[in-house]
Design an enzyme around this catalytic site. Structure first.
Site, PDB file in Angstrom:
ATOM      1  N   TYR A 141       0.865  -1.191   0.000  1.00 37.05           N
ATOM      2  CA  TYR A 141       0.000   0.000   0.000  1.00 37.05           C
ATOM      3  C   TYR A 141       0.892   1.228   0.000  1.00 37.05           C
ATOM      4  O   TYR A 141       1.909   1.265   0.698  1.00 37.05           O
ATOM      5  CB  TYR A 141      -0.887  -0.008   1.253  1.00 37.05           C
ATOM      6  CG  TYR A 141      -1.719   1.242   1.447  1.00 37.05           C
ATOM      7  CD1 TYR A 141      -2.768   1.551   0.588  1.00 37.05           C
ATOM      8  CD2 TYR A 141      -1.446   2.128   2.494  1.00 37.05           C
ATOM      9  CE1 TYR A 141      -3.534   2.697   0.770  1.00 37.05           C
ATOM     10  CE2 TYR A 141      -2.219   3.279   2.686  1.00 37.05           C
ATOM     11  CZ  TYR A 141      -3.262   3.552   1.814  1.00 37.05           C
ATOM     12  OH  TYR A 141      -4.023   4.690   1.998  1.00 37.05           O
ATOM     13  N   ASP A 236       9.339   2.737  -0.335  1.00 36.85           N
ATOM     14  CA  ASP A 236       8.324   3.398   0.468  1.00 36.85           C
ATOM     15  C   ASP A 236       8.521   2.934   1.906  1.00 36.85           C
ATOM     16  O   ASP A 236       8.123   1.835   2.289  1.00 36.85           O
ATOM     17  CB  ASP A 236       6.930   3.054  -0.055  1.00 36.85           C
ATOM     18  CG  ASP A 236       5.835   3.759   0.751  1.00 36.85           C
ATOM     19  OD1 ASP A 236       6.164   4.376   1.783  1.00 36.85           O
ATOM     20  OD2 ASP A 236       4.656   3.674   0.355  1.00 36.85           O
ATOM     21  N   LYS A 264       4.892   8.826   9.257  1.00 40.72           N
ATOM     22  CA  LYS A 264       4.725   8.198  10.575  1.00 40.72           C
ATOM     23  C   LYS A 264       5.782   8.623  11.609  1.00 40.72           C
ATOM     24  O   LYS A 264       5.733   9.730  12.100  1.00 40.72           O
ATOM     25  CB  LYS A 264       4.655   6.682  10.402  1.00 40.72           C
ATOM     26  CG  LYS A 264       3.534   6.320   9.383  1.00 40.72           C
ATOM     27  CD  LYS A 264       2.810   5.060   9.684  1.00 40.72           C
ATOM     28  CE  LYS A 264       1.858   4.694   8.562  1.00 40.72           C
ATOM     29  NZ  LYS A 264       0.523   4.408   8.954  1.00 40.72           N
TER      30      LYS A 264
HETATM   31  C1  LIG Z   1       3.813   2.156   3.206  1.00 37.61           C
HETATM   32  C2  LIG Z   1       2.858   3.305   3.241  1.00 37.61           C
HETATM   33  N1  LIG Z   1       2.955   4.258   2.323  1.00 37.61           N
HETATM   34  C3  LIG Z   1       2.141   5.333   2.321  1.00 37.61           C
HETATM   35  C4  LIG Z   1       1.175   5.469   3.277  1.00 37.61           C
HETATM   36  C5  LIG Z   1       0.280   6.666   3.284  1.00 37.61           C
HETATM   37  O1  LIG Z   1       0.584   7.465   4.375  1.00 37.61           O
HETATM   38  P1  LIG Z   1      -0.503   8.483   4.975  1.00 37.61           P
HETATM   39  O2  LIG Z   1      -1.566   7.661   5.594  1.00 37.61           O
HETATM   40  O3  LIG Z   1       0.276   9.325   5.948  1.00 37.61           O
HETATM   41  O4  LIG Z   1      -0.989   9.291   3.817  1.00 37.61           O
HETATM   42  C6  LIG Z   1       1.025   4.493   4.254  1.00 37.61           C
HETATM   43  C7  LIG Z   1      -0.016   4.614   5.287  1.00 37.61           C
HETATM   44  O5  LIG Z   1      -0.256   3.737   6.085  1.00 37.61           O
HETATM   45  C8  LIG Z   1       1.896   3.392   4.243  1.00 37.61           C
HETATM   46  O6  LIG Z   1       1.797   2.419   5.157  1.00 37.61           O
END
Ligand SMILES: Cc1ncc(COP(=O)(O)O)c(C=O)c1O
Length: 428
Positions: A141, A236, A264
């Site tokens: 994700y 990511d 995070k």
């Molecule tokens: C691996 C990863 N990338 C991107 C995101 C998106 O981050 P945000 O919820 O701060 O937009 C998340 C959110 O959980 C994530 O786990």
């Protein structure tokens, strides 16, 4: 007011009563609990009940809730400057702190969420390569970026279809999807589309569909194929960055991504994300380059000082060593309990991230390895735990997070609660 009453009110004015879908308890059923206070490893509901929190706001709270050192810095900046929209020293300090420790982050830009970080990194990759396609993995994700809200389509190797209404098929068609844990899947997509792919994006520790720990050789092969085809590698690390090690999985695997995204833990619980990497790529970003990217609240001072105070404390107290100890002991004991009570679960863990997964013999590295009945079993476990005062993310496909506040006392208390929960769950 009870959670039930608040939820009824909320449903009238917010879609599904929530401001992010998983909070709605749709996967586990029932009414979401409304919490009003947090401290360390605990949450307190509006009814005044205390819960041990293994969700930790889905990952940012590595020090636990409302760490006193972070709170002090936040209070200081609230008294001086909480929103400037100008150049300011707070973001410079955090940026220097990160770039001086993570050699692959030569330059970075702060944004306000992980989604924004991913969206911007993809734009940079397209601009820098002059290519349009992005290769992502089924089971990873990357936030709610249009081109990442896709699922495996049928037909052509790797072709994707949109996975959300409102994402056009044209946008979805720019994304290719490979299977995790499969060198063959990646190689076949590169063989067909190698010269059209701007970047391959992966969670190097996939933690959004359970915890799908990848083999090192798989990631190495992926990076090798990307380089061979002139395509960029984006890690990511919104979850894994500053969580499994200061340098996240790039440090653990000793691989230099071209671009990387964070969120995070970087903001210590405030709205902070960042994308960064090779200086030549980041110089494509406005105002130096022609990739437009901006944000009214980017590098907000409160987020910047919360992030810096969090990272400084992580370093000062040798957090990863402690979290490994906490995680190892907790996972071992919980596994013993599952075994003793013949429960259909097992714990997978990487540092302070754990996943209560279905009991199977082998490793779970991709979605199709997860037994079908896991969601149903987890649902029962979730509610039995909730009754005991344990709060987990409300889905069997979400991971759990441990913090420095989850010391031995909290672990013992939670294991007792798990034991009661499992007995009520009917597996004893
Ligand atoms: C691996 C990863 N990338 C991107 C995101 C998106 O981050 P945000 O919820 O701060 O937009 C998340 C959110 O959980 C994530 O786990």
């Amino acid at each position: 007011m009870t959670s039930q009453e608040l939820f009824e009110r909320s449903k009238k004015i917010a879609p599904g009563g929530v401001h992010s879908p998983v909070r709605a308890f749709r996967s586990v059923g029932g009414t979401p609990i409304f919490f009003k206070k947090s401290q360390g490893a605990y949450l307190e509901s509006v009814e005044g009940r205390r819960y041990i929190d293994f969700c930790q706001s889905f990952g940012p709270m590595l020090l636990g809730h409302r760490d006193a050192d972070v709170a002090e810095k936040v209070h200081e900046v609230v008294d001086t400057a909480w929103c400037l929209g100008t150049c300011e020293p707070y973001s410079l300090e955090l940026a220097e702190w990160v770039t001086s420790r993570l050699s692959w982050v030569e330059k970075l830009r702060f944004v306000s969420s992980g989604t924004e970080a991913v969206m911007s990194a993809l734009r940079v990759a397209r601009a820098a390569t002059g290519r349009n396609k992005i290769l992502k993995f089924d089971g990873c994700y990357h936030g709610h970026v249009d081109s990442m809200l896709v699922k495996a389509g049928s037909g052509l190797a790797g072709a994707a279809a949109s996975d959300s209404l409102g994402v056009s098929e044209t946008v979805a068609a720019e994304t290719l999807i490979a299977a995790l844990d499969s060198e063959e899947s990646v190689a076949s997509i590169f063989a067909t589309h190698g010269r059209e792919i701007a970047a391959v994006i992966i969670e190097p520790l996939p933690a959004n569909f359970g915890l799908l720990v990848q083999r090192r050789e798989f990631i190495e092969r992926l990076v090798e194929l990307a380089k061979k085809n002139g395509c960029l590698v984006i890690f990511d690390e919104v979850i894994s960055g500053f969580r499994v090690a200061l340098g996240g999985m790039a440090e653990v695997l000793n691989i230099r991504p071209d671009l990387v995204t964070y969120g995070k833990v970087l903001g210590g619980g405030l709205n902070v994300g960042a994308f960064g990497g090779r200086a030549d790529l980041m110089d494509e970003v406005a105002p130096n380059g022609k990739v437009y990217q901006a944000g009214t609240l980017s590098a907000n001072p409160i987020g910047m000082v919360a992030g810096l105070a969090t990272l400084q404390k992580i370093e000062k107290v040798n957090a990863y060593f402690k979290l490994e100890e906490i995680g190892k002991s907790f996972a071992e004991k919980l596994n013993q309990l599952f075994f003793k009570l013949d429960a259909p679960f097992k714990v997978d863990r990487f540092g302070s991230i754990f996943w209560i997964r279905a009991w199977t013999d082998g490793a779970i590295r991709k979605i199709s390895d997860i037994p079908q009945d896991h969601a149903q079993n987890f649902k029962k476990l979730f509610h039995a735990c909730l009754n005991e005062g344990i709060y987990m993310a409300p889905s069997g496909y979400e991971v759990g997070f441990l913090s420095l506040a989850h010391g031995a006392d909290v672990a013992d208390e939670s294991l007792k609660k798990f034991e009661h929960a499992l007995k009520n769950y009917g597996q004893a």
